[in-house]
Design a protein around this motif. Sequence first.
Motif, PDB file in Angstrom:
ATOM      1  N   VAL A 120      36.649  45.117  36.610  1.00 13.30           N
ATOM      2  CA  VAL A 120      37.847  44.408  36.193  1.00 13.30           C
ATOM      3  C   VAL A 120      37.885  43.080  36.941  1.00 13.30           C
ATOM      4  CG1 VAL A 120      39.239  45.654  37.906  1.00 13.30           C
ATOM      5  CG2 VAL A 120      40.381  44.494  36.018  1.00 13.30           C
ATOM      6  N   SER A 121      38.259  42.012  36.248  1.00  7.28           N
ATOM      7  CA  SER A 121      38.372  40.700  36.892  1.00  7.28           C
ATOM      8  C   SER A 121      39.711  40.073  36.536  1.00  7.28           C
ATOM      9  CB  SER A 121      37.212  39.782  36.487  1.00  7.28           C
ATOM     10  OG  SER A 121      37.258  39.470  35.106  1.00  7.28           O
ATOM     11  N   SER A 122      40.101  39.073  37.354  1.00 11.28           N
ATOM     12  CA  SER A 122      41.418  38.452  37.201  1.00 11.28           C
ATOM     13  C   SER A 122      41.291  36.934  37.186  1.00 11.28           C
ATOM     14  CB  SER A 122      42.345  38.910  38.332  1.00 11.28           C
ATOM     15  OG  SER A 122      41.788  38.552  39.595  1.00 11.28           O
ATOM     16  N   GLU A 123      42.432  36.237  37.143  1.00 12.72           N
ATOM     17  CA  GLU A 123      42.417  34.787  36.925  1.00 12.72           C
ATOM     18  C   GLU A 123      43.375  34.062  37.875  1.00 12.72           C
ATOM     19  OE1 GLU A 123      41.797  34.721  32.059  1.00 12.72           O
ATOM     20  OE2 GLU A 123      43.802  34.335  32.876  1.00 12.72           O
ATOM     21  N   TRP A 124      42.916  32.915  38.395  1.00  9.20           N
ATOM     22  CA  TRP A 124      43.803  32.016  39.152  1.00  9.20           C
ATOM     23  C   TRP A 124      43.960  30.715  38.356  1.00  9.20           C
ATOM     24  CZ3 TRP A 124      42.535  29.445  44.559  1.00  9.20           C
ATOM     25  CH2 TRP A 124      43.691  28.817  45.047  1.00  9.20           C
ATOM     26  N   GLY A 125      43.035  29.798  38.546  1.00  5.69           N
ATOM     27  CA  GLY A 125      43.093  28.525  37.824  1.00  5.69           C
ATOM     28  C   GLY A 125      41.788  27.789  38.027  1.00  5.69           C
ATOM     29  N   TYR A 131      48.408  28.574  34.393  1.00  2.00           N
ATOM     30  CA  TYR A 131      47.546  29.320  35.300  1.00  2.00           C
ATOM     31  C   TYR A 131      47.166  30.655  34.657  1.00  2.00           C
ATOM     32  CZ  TYR A 131      48.345  25.937  39.030  1.00  2.00           C
ATOM     33  OH  TYR A 131      48.364  24.780  39.780  1.00  2.00           O
ATOM     34  N   GLY A 132      46.269  31.385  35.307  1.00  2.00           N
ATOM     35  CA  GLY A 132      45.762  32.622  34.727  1.00  2.00           C
ATOM     36  C   GLY A 132      46.806  33.719  34.660  1.00  2.00           C
ATOM     37  N   HIS A 133      46.745  34.544  33.609  1.00  2.00           N
ATOM     38  CA  HIS A 133      47.689  35.653  33.445  1.00  2.00           C
ATOM     39  C   HIS A 133      47.047  36.808  32.676  1.00  2.00           C
ATOM     40  CE1 HIS A 133      48.286  33.746  29.460  1.00  2.00           C
ATOM     41  NE2 HIS A 133      48.424  32.620  30.144  1.00  2.00           N
ATOM     42  N   ARG A 134      45.730  36.953  32.816  1.00  2.00           N
ATOM     43  CA  ARG A 134      45.032  38.010  32.074  1.00  2.00           C
ATOM     44  C   ARG A 134      44.140  38.837  32.998  1.00  2.00           C
ATOM     45  NH1 ARG A 134      42.097  34.937  27.214  1.00  2.00           N
ATOM     46  NH2 ARG A 134      41.273  33.769  28.997  1.00  2.00           N
ATOM     47  N   LEU A 135      43.909  40.071  32.592  1.00  2.00           N
ATOM     48  CA  LEU A 135      42.919  40.950  33.208  1.00  2.00           C
ATOM     49  C   LEU A 135      41.782  41.164  32.214  1.00  2.00           C
ATOM     50  CD1 LEU A 135      45.145  43.725  34.829  1.00  2.00           C
ATOM     51  CD2 LEU A 135      43.986  41.838  35.999  1.00  2.00           C
ATOM     52  N   HIS A 136      40.560  41.122  32.726  1.00  2.00           N
ATOM     53  CA  HIS A 136      39.377  41.309  31.873  1.00  2.00           C
ATOM     54  C   HIS A 136      38.637  42.566  32.321  1.00  2.00           C
ATOM     55  CE1 HIS A 136      39.945  37.231  30.343  1.00  2.00           C
ATOM     56  NE2 HIS A 136      40.147  36.876  31.592  1.00  2.00           N
ATOM     57  N   PHE A 137      38.296  43.402  31.376  1.00  2.00           N
ATOM     58  CA  PHE A 137      37.572  44.649  31.656  1.00  2.00           C
ATOM     59  C   PHE A 137      36.161  44.543  31.089  1.00  2.00           C
ATOM     60  CE2 PHE A 137      42.026  45.570  31.869  1.00  2.00           C
ATOM     61  CZ  PHE A 137      42.128  46.389  32.987  1.00  2.00           C
ATOM     62  N   TRP A 138      35.197  45.006  31.883  1.00  2.00           N
ATOM     63  CA  TRP A 138      33.788  44.807  31.578  1.00  2.00           C
ATOM     64  C   TRP A 138      33.028  46.124  31.592  1.00  2.00           C
ATOM     65  CZ3 TRP A 138      32.103  39.518  31.406  1.00  2.00           C
ATOM     66  CH2 TRP A 138      33.074  38.590  31.818  1.00  2.00           C
TER      67      TRP A 138
END
Length: 465
Positions: A201-206, A225-232
């Motif tokens: 799982v990864s996240s977001e800043w900017g 700015y980032g507001h999502r979670l990504h699943f891999w």
Amino acid sequence: MNLRPDPTFHATPKLAMEAPAETLAFTLMLSPDGSQPDGLAIVDVDPSSDTFGQIVHQVIMPNKGDEFHHFGWNACSSALSPLTGHAFLERRYLIIPGIRSSRIYVVDVKEPLKAKIHKIIEPEEVFAKTGYSRPHTIHCGPEGIYVSTLGGGGKDGTDGPPGIFIMDCESFEVIGRYEIDRGPQDKQYDFWWNLPRDYMVSSEWGLPPQFENGLVPEDLLSDKYGHRLHFWNLRERKNVQTIDLGESHQMALEVRPAHDPVKEYGFCGVVVDTTNLEGSIWTWWREGGKWHAKKTVTIPPQPAKADDLPDMLKGFEAVPPLVTDIDLSLDDRFLYVSCWGTGEMHQYDVSDPMKPKLAGKVEIGGIVKKAKHPNGKDFGYGPQMVEISRDGKRVYWTNSLYSTWDDQFYPGDRGAAMVMANVGGKGGLTLDKNFYVEFPKGYRSHQIRLEGGDCSTDSFCYPSV
């Protein structure tokens, strides 16, 4: 190379909790204006020692302008993976990225009080082999070192999206990009995984123009700015699902999966909700073959007079908690949440991950409260990077977020510090009045790593029983 696995590698979180307690901590020192080289401080955390709470060795780098941030080990318990592990590695080197310079240092800490630079990876190698810049977070995987980045290519880091690259865990050469199919992922911050369940799982800043020279208010208020979670799918290196937490939930930062690999859930901290200035914790989990995320904790802002606030916040007449770091104990019981703006460290009982309960709280620092340490000393800024001992009995934290953001929210130099709190048997936090680390003048303090591993380092491949 060892003839047997490193004794600090543990098959399960439970075994790691039963290992000997840490006696040293490794803490980053950064020069906010780049006038001095950054450094690594080795801190005595053995309460029976005459130098308890003191810096007993330093490694000062040969370059200026690196801005050290999130560092990690060359190898950890993930090396015991039954599929792709390298069990005979040593937890010997700290991999320290410079977020401003894109330079990476490899420091040999086999003899901690004689720690020294082993290798320097210049930014040109990172750029040429990955197309990424601004290395940010280090995680030791079973077959290599994974490095997340905050910038893509080009001078300002916006030529293509940032991502993750892999380094060889023995030669420390940069190998190349992780992603085969990134899907909609176009920003990056933290990442972590569950190795047996084969997901990341990864996240977001900017992107770099959104953070390098400070927070950009216009971008924050327009939810850029980032507001999502990504699943891999970890092995296929493929984005399989993206969850948007909602545009107002700005800056989805640290991700903390459950340590026991049987469990398929974890937590993410969100810095601020632009509609009400709340901070929040989200629980994510997999069910029915899909990922889901739900807001399970909200932390309200503190009302304040405009005259007591920095320029950045005067118009709001409130202090947002600013959730800037979280950490999960190895038994998956307590989640620690840094409220950098309000000057609070929260402890939540997350035995039920869908219903966290506040179990303890410490007030220290803060934009308005400015709560002092029990020893009477000022604690500049607020609780920031947090690290937990393997046995869960001690929690350490420092106070600097990022140099330009420090200056916006806490104008003037407030001094670097590191503190420690003791954890009660049923929860609760109490600051140790005898532990207060001050750093050399002109430095700020950031992430902490503990001798033998800690709660945001190791990935475990076998269930606790």
